[in-house]
Design a protein around this motif. Structure first.
Motif, mmCIF file in Angstrom:
data_model
loop_
_atom_site.group_PDB
_atom_site.id
_atom_site.type_symbol
_atom_site.label_atom_id
_atom_site.label_comp_id
_atom_site.label_asym_id
_atom_site.label_seq_id
_atom_site.Cartn_x
_atom_site.Cartn_y
_atom_site.Cartn_z
ATOM 1 N N LEU A 186 1.167 -1.152 -0.155
ATOM 2 C CA LEU A 186 0.125 -0.129 -0.154
ATOM 3 C C LEU A 186 1.113 1.441 0.216
ATOM 4 N N ARG A 187 1.647 0.979 0.276
ATOM 5 C CA ARG A 187 2.918 2.227 0.761
ATOM 6 C C ARG A 187 3.182 2.537 -0.406
ATOM 7 N N ARG A 188 3.894 1.443 -1.655
ATOM 8 C CA ARG A 188 4.746 2.336 -2.410
ATOM 9 C C ARG A 188 3.283 2.344 -3.423
ATOM 10 N N HIS A 189 2.382 2.040 -3.376
ATOM 11 C CA HIS A 189 1.664 1.942 -4.519
ATOM 12 C C HIS A 189 1.044 4.416 -4.083
ATOM 13 N N PHE A 190 0.317 3.850 -3.114
ATOM 14 C CA PHE A 190 -0.288 5.511 -2.883
ATOM 15 C C PHE A 190 0.998 6.647 -2.402
ATOM 16 N N ARG A 191 2.186 5.792 -1.860
ATOM 17 C CA ARG A 191 3.850 6.877 -1.286
ATOM 18 C C ARG A 191 5.092 7.144 -2.975
#
Length: 387
Positions: A381-386
């Motif tokens: 999730l962090r890679r996708h949104f950030r």
């Protein structure tokens, strides 16, 4: 060909099935369905194995084997100070979902009204309607999910036969307070109604929150049907062993419903659950403590991604508000998006509402997974949104 049951024909495929299939298709980390990814206690599993080989594999007694009914009564006394007659007040069912249905069948006639509290487990409304009864739904509001007393009181009336509610509460993690339970008890006494209490997460409370069975309140003993779940207490959800504690007048009705639903439950699993309920206090404390640590891990990770994490004081689940991410679609679209694009699956919270205009910017994540699985989901999730 003539039409079949019109109500069942109108119900779509459950969102849990849809999202789990999507998770498989996209090889996503599935934090949608609420089941642990580790086995339950080794001694309980071994007890089931041993019981399977001891030559007692024919029909057990319809209400449940004596060992388990005695263990349920003992657990009621141990944890809540309830003095229960195991022979007259305990019924073993094939899971808590069957228990919910049996309890509703025990007290409802067509045209009766049942008070339900949203967000709610998606079985409640269909069963009430299939029994010809009428749901009267009261909605809790995020982020604190406080009980709206005026609305709840307004939902009761001369046709009210029962209230059915869940504490600790899926999906929002609310644990009903003594004051809230006292208010509910007052309404039940005023309107001469029953309570069906779905307490499957009774041992999964955090931050010092204490689960209080409604049955322990004055005047509630004979009005209440209290439902427990071995699947949740021992992380053995596939076993489908539930149990109902009820007054001596209600129990025969619950058992008549049970006999016409599943009749009985595998005897080896029942005897193993009896072993589990006798485990020492350290087991129950470690179960909640371990889950609290994983709740905190996932909560911190989701917050670092940019979601707003709502308070969670019990159950397997965290509710999040994804509006701060700037995502423009609704919760169904968001959960599909993160499954397909980020490789993480959650459940849209609107799936837990029957009434229209449900909140549509919340997603539920399950934290009853291994720490490394949660860390992988957070990283995706962090890679996708950030980026």
């Amino acid at each position: 060909m003539r039409g079949a049951n019109s109500y069942l024909g109108s119900i779509g495929t459950t969102i849990f099935t849809v999202m789990s299939a999507l998770a498989v298709e996209h090889r996503a980390v599935n934090l949608g369905q609420g089941f642990p990814d580790t086995e339950g206690p080794r001694d309980v599993v071994q007890a089931a194995v041993d019981a399977l080989l001891d030559g007692r594999n024919q029909y057990p007694p319809m209400p449940g084997v004596p060992e388990l009914r005695q263990a349920v009564a003992a657990a009621n006394r141990r944890f809540y100070g309830l003095d229960i007659d195991w022979a007259a007040q305990v019924t073993v069912t094939s899971g808590a979902t069957e228990a919910i249905t049996a309890c509703l069948m025990a007290v409802l006639d067509p045209g009766d009204e049942v008070v339900l509290i949203e967000p709610l487990y998606d079985t409640y409304v269909p069963v009430v309607r299939m029994l010809g009864a009428i749901p009267r739904i009261v909605r809790l509001a995020p982020p604190h999910w406080d009980l709206p007393r005026e609305h709840l009181a307004g939902a009761f009336g001369p046709k009210t036969k029962a209230i059915l509610f869940n504490s600790p509460m899926n999906p929002c993690g609310k644990v009903f307070t003594a004051e809230e339970l006292g208010f509910i008890a007052g309404l039940l006494g005023r309107w001469d109604a029953y309570a069906i209490c779905d307490e499957v997460y009774e041992h999964l409370t955090f931050d010092g929150a204490r689960h209080i069975p409604l049955m322990t309140l004055p005047g509630m003993r004979e009005r209440t049907m209290r439902i427990g779940s071995a699947g949740k207490t021992f992380s053995l959800t596939g076993w489908k062993v539930g149990y109902v504690t009820a007054g001596a007048a209600l129990t025969p009705l619950v058992q008549k419903a049970h006999q016409n639903l599943t009749f009985t439950t595998p005897p080896n699993l029942q005897r193993a659950v009896a072993v589990g309920l006798a485990k020492d206090d350290a087991y129950f404390a470690s179960l909640a403590g371990s889950l609290q640590a994983r709740r905190d891990q996932l909560a911190d990770g989701l917050a670092s991604v940019g979601l707003t994490v709502l308070p969670t004081r019990g159950t397997y689940f965290i509710t999040t508000d994804f509006a701060p991410l700037g995502y423009k679609g609704d919760d169904v679209s968001f959960c599909r998006h993160i499954t397909e694009k980020a490789g993480v699956t959650a459940i849209p919270v609107s799936a837990f509402y029957d009434e229209p205009r449900a909140p549509d910017h919340y997603a539920r994540f399950a934290f009853c997974k291994k720490p490394e699985v949660l860390e992988e989901a957070i990283g995706r999730l962090r890679r996708h949104f950030r980026g």
